[in-house]
Design a protein around this motif. Structure first.
Motif, PDB file in Angstrom:
ATOM      1  N   UNK A   1      -5.052   1.771  -8.427  1.00  0.00           N
ATOM      2  CA  UNK A   1      -5.320   2.948  -7.617  1.00  0.00           C
ATOM      3  C   UNK A   1      -6.810   3.027  -7.295  1.00  0.00           C
ATOM      4  N   UNK A   2      -7.125   3.541  -6.114  1.00  0.00           N
ATOM      5  CA  UNK A   2      -8.519   3.771  -5.727  1.00  0.00           C
ATOM      6  C   UNK A   2      -8.574   5.054  -4.906  1.00  0.00           C
ATOM      7  N   UNK A   3      -9.703   5.730  -4.972  1.00  0.00           N
ATOM      8  CA  UNK A   3      -9.905   6.962  -4.223  1.00  0.00           C
ATOM      9  C   UNK A   3     -11.159   6.826  -3.382  1.00  0.00           C
TER      10      UNK A   3
ATOM     11  N   UNK B   1       0.850  -1.188   0.000  1.00  0.00           N
ATOM     12  CA  UNK B   1       0.000   0.000   0.000  1.00  0.00           C
ATOM     13  C   UNK B   1       0.887   1.240   0.000  1.00  0.00           C
ATOM     14  N   UNK B   2       0.436   2.272  -0.745  1.00  0.00           N
ATOM     15  CA  UNK B   2       1.100   3.581  -0.817  1.00  0.00           C
ATOM     16  C   UNK B   2       0.024   4.664  -0.833  1.00  0.00           C
ATOM     17  N   UNK B   3       0.404   5.879  -0.434  1.00  0.00           N
ATOM     18  CA  UNK B   3      -0.516   7.013  -0.531  1.00  0.00           C
ATOM     19  C   UNK B   3      -0.083   7.995  -1.612  1.00  0.00           C
ATOM     20  N   UNK B   4       0.969   7.670  -2.349  1.00  0.00           N
ATOM     21  CA  UNK B   4       1.400   8.432  -3.525  1.00  0.00           C
ATOM     22  C   UNK B   4       2.000   7.419  -4.488  1.00  0.00           C
TER      23      UNK B   4
ATOM     24  N   UNK C   1      -3.807 -11.333  -8.713  1.00  0.00           N
ATOM     25  CA  UNK C   1      -5.235 -11.279  -8.408  1.00  0.00           C
ATOM     26  C   UNK C   1      -5.612  -9.855  -8.014  1.00  0.00           C
ATOM     27  N   UNK C   2      -6.906  -9.528  -7.973  1.00  0.00           N
ATOM     28  CA  UNK C   2      -7.321  -8.194  -7.532  1.00  0.00           C
ATOM     29  C   UNK C   2      -6.966  -7.961  -6.058  1.00  0.00           C
ATOM     30  N   UNK C   3      -6.802  -6.693  -5.720  1.00  0.00           N
ATOM     31  CA  UNK C   3      -6.518  -6.274  -4.352  1.00  0.00           C
ATOM     32  C   UNK C   3      -7.718  -5.461  -3.864  1.00  0.00           C
ATOM     33  N   UNK C   4      -8.076  -5.629  -2.595  1.00  0.00           N
ATOM     34  CA  UNK C   4      -9.212  -4.941  -1.994  1.00  0.00           C
ATOM     35  C   UNK C   4      -8.742  -3.906  -0.991  1.00  0.00           C
TER      36      UNK C   4
ATOM     37  N   UNK D   1      -2.403   0.245  -4.545  1.00  0.00           N
ATOM     38  CA  UNK D   1      -2.320  -1.101  -3.981  1.00  0.00           C
ATOM     39  C   UNK D   1      -1.675  -2.026  -5.008  1.00  0.00           C
ATOM     40  N   UNK D   2      -0.921  -3.010  -4.517  1.00  0.00           N
ATOM     41  CA  UNK D   2      -0.252  -3.946  -5.416  1.00  0.00           C
ATOM     42  C   UNK D   2      -0.244  -5.347  -4.819  1.00  0.00           C
TER      43      UNK D   2
END
Length: 187
Positions: free
Chosen positions: A141-143, A68-71, A111-114, A102-103
């Motif tokens: 990325x998600x917002x 997880x990252x915020x940038x 696979x997808x990440x939640x 997310x990675x």
């Protein structure tokens, strides 16, 4: 240092909300003490117990803790200790948009990440829209848009997981990562 994971004090039970590092070779207990309304509660955590140790090795089907990252190119984390950003500042009733990258880093087909958001600490109610999201296979990325009901200092937590595969589920020690956002809400 081994990492020991524990739950939270929030009125609900959630595994792996935070982690601490103990010195290598530590043999004793780690004890949390909570004092509230004149009553003291203490809970020992046995740092030597395999139950409390986190696994940083691939699970049976190849799952690992996601990143997880915020940038896009910012600090990253894979695990309970998480990565923290902020403080961000917003006024009560004003929308704050938070982006998360997310990675999936499993040793198998991507696979997808939640992601799932929680109010970790703070004086008022917090609403998330959306509260959860799922990426394409491999990550993305998600917002989320966040609103606060009262001024004060808040800590938000996002859990990023890959629970969509057979060797990873909410009750297991693998495979999720925490991200924390400090927010100052003004009146």
């Amino acid at each position: 240092f081994p990492v020991v994971r524990y739950g939270a004090f929030g009125g609900r039970r959630e595994r792996g909300v935070f982690a601490i590092r103990v010195p290598k070779g530590h043999k004793g207990d780690v004890v949390w003490t909570l004092r509230h309304n004149g009553v003291t509660y203490s809970v020992p955590g046995r740092a030597t117990s395999d139950y409390y140790k986190l696994s940083y090795t691939p699970q049976a089907a190849g799952s690992l803790m996601p990143v997880v990252r915020f940038a896009a190119n910012g600090p990253a984390s894979a695990g309970r200790e998480g990565v923290t950003t902020g403080p961000l500042t917003v006024a009560v009733g004003t929308t704050l948009n938070i982006r998360v990258w997310m990675q999936d880093r499993g040793e198998r087909k991507p696979i997808p990440v939640n992601m799932l958001w929680f109010k970790h600490q703070g004086p008022g109610d917090v609403s998330f829209e959306p509260r959860s999201a799922t990426t394409a296979p491999g990550g993305g990325e998600a917002t989320t848009s966040v609103r606060f009901s009262a001024p004060g200092e808040y800590m938000l937590r996002v859990r990023v997981d890959n629970f969509g595969i057979t060797d990873s589920a909410p009750g297991q020690q693998c495979c999720w990562t925490n991200g924390y956002v400090r927010v100052k809400v003004t009146g």
